[in-house]
Motif scaffolding. Structure first.
Motif, PDB file in Angstrom:
ATOM      1  N   PRO A  69       0.811  -1.219   0.000  1.00 33.89           N
ATOM      2  CA  PRO A  69       0.000   0.000   0.000  1.00 33.89           C
ATOM      3  C   PRO A  69       0.843   1.268   0.000  1.00 33.89           C
ATOM      4  CG  PRO A  69      -0.900  -1.606   1.542  1.00 33.89           C
ATOM      5  CD  PRO A  69       0.399  -2.164   1.058  1.00 33.89           C
ATOM      6  N   ARG A  70       1.922   1.266   0.764  1.00 33.90           N
ATOM      7  CA  ARG A  70       2.781   2.465   0.820  1.00 33.90           C
ATOM      8  C   ARG A  70       3.363   2.776  -0.552  1.00 33.90           C
ATOM      9  NH1 ARG A  70       8.246   3.447   1.695  1.00 33.90           N
ATOM     10  NH2 ARG A  70       8.712   5.449   2.725  1.00 33.90           N
ATOM     11  N   TYR A  73       0.682   4.192  -2.908  1.00 33.14           N
ATOM     12  CA  TYR A  73       0.367   5.609  -2.692  1.00 33.14           C
ATOM     13  C   TYR A  73       1.469   6.515  -3.247  1.00 33.14           C
ATOM     14  CZ  TYR A  73      -3.509   4.223   0.332  1.00 33.14           C
ATOM     15  OH  TYR A  73      -4.670   3.687   0.813  1.00 33.14           O
ATOM     16  N   ILE A  76       0.981   6.679  -6.958  1.00 35.56           N
ATOM     17  CA  ILE A  76      -0.119   7.584  -7.310  1.00 35.56           C
ATOM     18  C   ILE A  76       0.354   9.033  -7.298  1.00 35.56           C
ATOM     19  CG2 ILE A  76      -2.205   8.616  -6.317  1.00 35.56           C
ATOM     20  CD1 ILE A  76      -2.921   6.345  -7.951  1.00 35.56           C
ATOM     21  N   ALA A  77       1.150   9.387  -6.296  1.00 32.17           N
ATOM     22  CA  ALA A  77       1.656  10.764  -6.212  1.00 32.17           C
ATOM     23  C   ALA A  77       2.510  11.105  -7.431  1.00 32.17           C
ATOM     24  CB  ALA A  77       2.465  10.940  -4.927  1.00 32.17           C
ATOM     25  N   CYS A  80       0.258  11.384 -10.570  1.00 33.05           N
ATOM     26  CA  CYS A  80      -0.521  12.633 -10.535  1.00 33.05           C
ATOM     27  C   CYS A  80       0.362  13.833 -10.889  1.00 33.05           C
ATOM     28  CB  CYS A  80      -1.145  12.831  -9.158  1.00 33.05           C
ATOM     29  SG  CYS A  80      -2.539  11.731  -8.825  1.00 33.05           S
ATOM     30  N   PHE A 193      -5.364  -0.440  -7.136  1.00 35.90           N
ATOM     31  CA  PHE A 193      -6.482  -0.270  -6.205  1.00 35.90           C
ATOM     32  C   PHE A 193      -7.736  -0.881  -6.809  1.00 35.90           C
ATOM     33  CE2 PHE A 193      -3.557   3.287  -5.686  1.00 35.90           C
ATOM     34  CZ  PHE A 193      -3.307   3.257  -4.314  1.00 35.90           C
ATOM     35  N   GLN A 197     -11.818   2.509  -3.139  1.00 40.91           N
ATOM     36  CA  GLN A 197     -10.491   3.113  -3.078  1.00 40.91           C
ATOM     37  C   GLN A 197     -10.000   3.475  -4.483  1.00 40.91           C
ATOM     38  OE1 GLN A 197      -7.398   0.621  -1.406  1.00 40.91           O
ATOM     39  NE2 GLN A 197      -6.479   2.365  -0.337  1.00 40.91           N
ATOM     40  N   ARG A 198     -10.302   2.610  -5.456  1.00 44.77           N
ATOM     41  CA  ARG A 198      -9.923   2.916  -6.826  1.00 44.77           C
ATOM     42  C   ARG A 198     -10.650   4.173  -7.313  1.00 44.77           C
ATOM     43  NH1 ARG A 198     -11.568  -1.370 -11.206  1.00 44.77           N
ATOM     44  NH2 ARG A 198      -9.647  -2.434 -10.642  1.00 44.77           N
ATOM     45  N   MET A 201      -8.862   7.209  -5.962  1.00 47.99           N
ATOM     46  CA  MET A 201      -7.564   7.441  -6.594  1.00 47.99           C
ATOM     47  C   MET A 201      -7.716   7.927  -8.040  1.00 47.99           C
ATOM     48  SD  MET A 201      -5.477   7.054  -4.260  1.00 47.99           S
ATOM     49  CE  MET A 201      -5.664   6.482  -2.575  1.00 47.99           C
TER      50      MET A 201
END
Length: 532
Positions: A69-70, A73, A76-77, A80, A193, A197-198, A201
């Motif tokens: 999970p870490r 994330y 994702i950052a 983005c 995800f 949650q998906r 995101m």
């Protein structure tokens, strides 16, 4: 016991069909499936249905995800951030369009060509990257494309006054990088995800479309004003892009396809590109929502490119500002329009996702209905915006705000629709085809088309600042009608979304119960024979 191979082979009388297998590698230049088990079919599988089976290979609940999970994330950052830069770069040109027209001495239609050639290369290459994205390492594909984007975007700032053709060529090449990224990045999010949650995101990722667009106007106009040279507006995003490229190298994974739905194992399919396209064309939710995306792209592409110039001309018509005479023009409208775009993008994206999450469980067709309300609701706002600009600039901005807010409801919701009505191994191809059709019939031609209409109207009237405004105003009237058409497409999507979504869920979650009334679009025939 199963023999270690999974073979979704059809009856000998049928054509060869793709198979779907569990897959464990996280990153490799060529994603090679790892066979686990084998299913035979005695009845044959009809192509048009969701024929790939993961369900019999469901992993244990205790299986750990392939990507922590870490790390997900962090990925994702990074995604983005790069998405933000993509859209900043795309609309930087619009923020300094008046300066570019003055520098190269070009008409509205020629200026619109800058956006059209970019979108054309973008859409023509999207199918290629979609094909590669379903078969090869997606991280490497994005890195190669973004490298081309950085070089060509920076090169655009080096052209001289006699090299407008070179600026057009470089803008076309910028589309290479964006095509590689836009087709692949959403599918990576879909594999990191799942479920609610998906949706969140995807919402965050797509919020950066309007945020990046708005910042493109602001940074473009701001750079031009600070330096006195519009070329510096084209140098900001490549500099920031180098950072994004480095972050992607070290922090972005390439998860197995379908990893989120299969607890990290992932799936892989063996199918030809022709079979993939055939499957997508028989998916009614995908087809009609893609037509809605096309209308949305036409509308937003035209407005994003021309509204700052339209507002600047409205100021001149009302006598609030003198005509642009120097190399650097008044960029106030680019600042304000950029800020409005950022605000409405964040609010609209968050509101659309919130409505989707709360209504989807109660109404299975809620997502396309939200998109239809957004499109149809924006139509009266656009009409008022166009006609009130000649008399009240503040009122114009108010209706621009509400129009963009309603349109921004759609972005994250539309991305989520594609991810849950298309099987994991065909999502990159689905993204690519949607991008191709959406841009080809949408924003690839809309800025140029409006420029041509504006020039045609102005050519038969006096060449005055007033007619510069009126001609562009009349050409913008095409946008609300396209918005109404898009709303109709989304309403039609509501008729098919429920069954198409259930079909994908049956595939991924393992519901193999025979359907009483199968349809060509969602039925799935699967044998229960296991080779010993």
């Amino acid at each position: 016991m199963c023999d270690g191979n999974i073979n979704l082979g059809p009856h000998p009388a049928t054509n060869r069909l793709p198979s779907m297998e569990l897959k464990g590698s996280v990153s490799s230049p060529l994603d090679i499936p790892v066979p686990r088990c084998s299913l035979g079919s005695s009845s044959g599988l009809h192509y048009g249905s969701l024929i790939n089976s993961v369900s019999s290979l469901a992993p244990l609940a205790a299986d750990k995800p392939a990507i922590s999970p870490r790390r997900a994330y962090i990925a994702i950052a990074v995604l983005c951030y790069v998405n933000l830069l993509n859209y900043m770069e795309r609309y930087t040109i619009a923020g300094v369009l008046s300066e570019i027209q003055k520098f190269f001495d070009i008409t509205d239609s020629t200026a619109g060509l800058l956006q059209t050639v970019f979108i054309c290369s973008f859409l023509l290459l999207a199918p290629l990257f979609g094909y590669l994205g379903d078969r090869y390492n997606r991280k490497y594909i994005m890195l190669c494309g973004l490298s081309v984007w950085l070089l060509t975007a920076a090169g655009s700032s080096l052209v001289t006054g006699s090299q407008f053709w070179l600026l057009v060529l470089l803008r076309a090449l910028v589309g290479v990088g964006e095509a590689s990224y836009s087709t692949v990045a959403p599918t990576i999010i879909g594999d990191l995800f799942s479920g609610g949650q998906r949706s969140v995101m995807i919402c965050i990722f797509y919020i950066f479309i309007p945020v990046g667009s708005g910042l493109g106007y602001i940074t473009g106009a701001g750079s031009a004003n600070l330096t006195g040279d519009w070329r510096w507006a084209l140098r900001i995003t490549p500099i920031m892009g180098v950072v994004g490229l480095i972050l992607m190298v070290f922090l972005c994974p390439n998860p197995p396809r379908g990893a989120a739905e299969t607890h990290g194992d992932g799936v892989t399919g063996h199918s030809s590109y022709k079979e993939d396209v055939k499957y997508l064309l028989k998916n009614k939710s995908y087809v009609w929502s893609s037509l809605g995306v096309t209308a949305l792209a036409f509308l937003t592409g035209a407005l994003a490119f021309w509204l700052p110039t339209f507002l600047a001309r409205a100021h001149i018509t009302q006598g609030l500002r003198p005509s642009c005479t120097g190399e650097t023009c008044n960029s106030t409208d680019s600042y304000i329009f950029g800020a409005v775009t950022v605000a409405t993008g964040i609010l609209g994206g968050a509101l659309g996702t919130t409505l989707s999450r709360h209504l989807r469980d109660k109404f299975s067709h809620a997502d396309p209905l939200i998109c239809a309300v957004g499109m149809l609701g924006s139509v009266p706002c656009l009409f008022i915006t166009i006609f009130v600009a000649s008399s009240s600039i503040p009122a114009t901005y108010v209706f621009i705000f509400f129009g963009e807010l309603l349109l921004s409801l759609n972005w994250a919701v539309l991305a989520d629709i594609l991810l849950y009505v298309v099987v994991p191994t065909r999502r990159a191809t689905a993204e690519a085809l949607q991008i191709t059709v959406g841009h080809l019939l949408g924003d690839a031609g809309s800025p140029y088309l409006l420029g041509v209409i504006s020039d045609a109207i102005r050519s038969s009237n006096p060449k005055t600042p007033e007619w510069n405004f009126w001609s562009l105003m009349y050409s913008l009237l095409l946008c609300p009608f396209v918005g109404m058409l898009g709303g109709v497409f989304f309403l039609i999507t509501t008729m098919y979304i429920t069954e198409d979504r259930k079909a994908v869920q049956r595939l991924v979650e393992g519901d193999l119960r025979p359907q009483q009334r199968p349809t060509p679009d969602s039925s799935m025939e699967l044998s229960d024979k296991c080779t010993v």
